[in-house]
Enzyme design. Structure first.
Site, PDB file in Angstrom:
ATOM      1  CE1 TYR A 228       0.742   0.393   4.537  1.00 53.03           C
ATOM      2  CE2 TYR A 228      -0.070  -1.857   4.370  1.00 53.03           C
ATOM      3  CZ  TYR A 228       0.591  -0.864   5.071  1.00 53.03           C
ATOM      4  OH  TYR A 228       1.103  -1.147   6.314  1.00 53.03           O
ATOM      5  CG  HIS A 276       5.596   2.102   1.974  1.00 58.77           C
ATOM      6  ND1 HIS A 276       4.250   1.840   1.910  1.00 58.77           N
ATOM      7  CD2 HIS A 276       5.846   2.476   3.237  1.00 58.77           C
ATOM      8  CE1 HIS A 276       3.722   2.060   3.104  1.00 58.77           C
ATOM      9  NE2 HIS A 276       4.666   2.435   3.924  1.00 58.77           N
TER      10      HIS A 276
END
Ligand code: C5P
Length: 300
Positions: A228, A276
């Site tokens: 995400y 990430h």
């Protein structure tokens, strides 16, 4: 240089015609949008959670509920009911138009802020959006002293002053419960880490990022790279939706290649590994800069 930029930020009121997208000298949204920007930027998309937009589609719910495993069996609608009995409810920041010139500084926590002297420039924006534990005290010269919004989640929370909006970035239902708990019972002390049972913050300035917005950033901007988006990248894309001019500070590595925080040299941010994809986010940020959608201040 800084003086020139401060003048540019000074919201010079132009002769506005109804066709103008905003009242700034240069507006983020032009009439003729570039195809790359159009492919990524989706409007309308719910930005902040309200009672009226809180019902998630099955697709969003499935995506959002898998981000982090919480320790709750509570369902979302029950939690939302309590949320909006405590915190402001309603559509915010949907006031774009030819009369508005809203400037936003999105301030990440990169060590490239050290020695930058960006403080006065950052403070000259209408909105100054910071994230997580990035402090101002002791770092004012480089990072400024105003904070209008601070994005955080339970595991990254800190005390806020009364002029700052708390923007919760929720990764699980338990994060919403924690938000309720810090202003009421203060009983939630642990998620996957120990978390603060309470923080100083103004209850009337609380907002919650919409899970649908988080999914949109992940799919439309990151093309599903990583697990995400980072908090900083979500705030950058949120700014594209709520501001007319966006300036970005404290994103990316330092000139020497290191990724540490400006306030802690020991900690090297795992932005390229873990959840990430820092390089994907960074490349999009650079592209937005090259397209004059934002201005990126790299500190060197
Ligand atoms: O590390 P933390 O998540 O608190 O930093 C806030 C945001 O600042 C990150 O989500 C990231 O977008 C940005 N950041 C960065 N480069 C760094 C450190 C942080 O781009 N070296």
């Amino acid at each position: 240089m800084i003086i020139v930029c401060l003048v540019a930020l000074n919201q010079i009121q132009l002769d506005v015609s109804p066709e103008d997208t905003c009242a700034c000298f240069q507006c983020l949204k032009e009439h003729e949008e570039d195809p790359w920007f159009r492919e990524h930027y989706r409007s309308p998309v719910p930005k902040l959670l309200s009672r009226g937009n809180s019902e998630l589609s099955n697709e969003t719910r499935n995506w959002w509920e898998k981000l982090q495993t919480g320790r709750t069996k509570e369902n979302l609608s029950a939690v939302v009911d309590i949320l909006f009995s405590l915190f402001p409810d309603g559509e915010l920041y949907s006031d774009a138009g030819p009369q508005r010139c809203r400037t936003c500084a999105v301030v990440g926590n990169s060590g490239n802020l050290e020695g930058s002297h960006y403080g006065p420039l950052i403070d000259a924006h209408d909105f100054v959006i910071r994230m997580n534990r990035g402090p101002t005290a002791g770092f004012e010269k480089d990072v400024g002293s105003r904070t209008t919004h601070r994005a955080l989640y339970p595991e990254s929370a800190m005390d806020l002053d009364n002029s700052t909006h708390l923007v919760l970035v929720p990764f699980k239902i338990q994060d919403l419960q924690w938000l309720i708990s810090i202003f009421t019972t203060k009983h939630i002390t642990r998620t996957y880490f120990n978390v603060k049972p309470t923080i100083n913050a103004d209850r009337d300035k609380v907002m919650v990022l919409h899970p649908e917005f988080m999914k949109y950033v992940y799919e439309s901007w990151l093309r599903k790279k990583g697990t995400y988006p980072s908090t900083g990248f979500m705030m950058l894309i949120l700014s594209l939706h709520i501001c007319d001019q966006v300036n970005v500070f404290g994103f990316g590595a330092r000139e020497d290649g290191s990724w540490h925080h400006y306030y802690d040299k020991r900690y090297h941010v795992l932005l390229n590994g873990g959840k990430h994809r820092g390089s994907v986010e960074y490349n999009i940020t650079v592209k937005l800069h090259q397209m004059n959608k934002i201005r990126m201040y790299k500190g060197w």
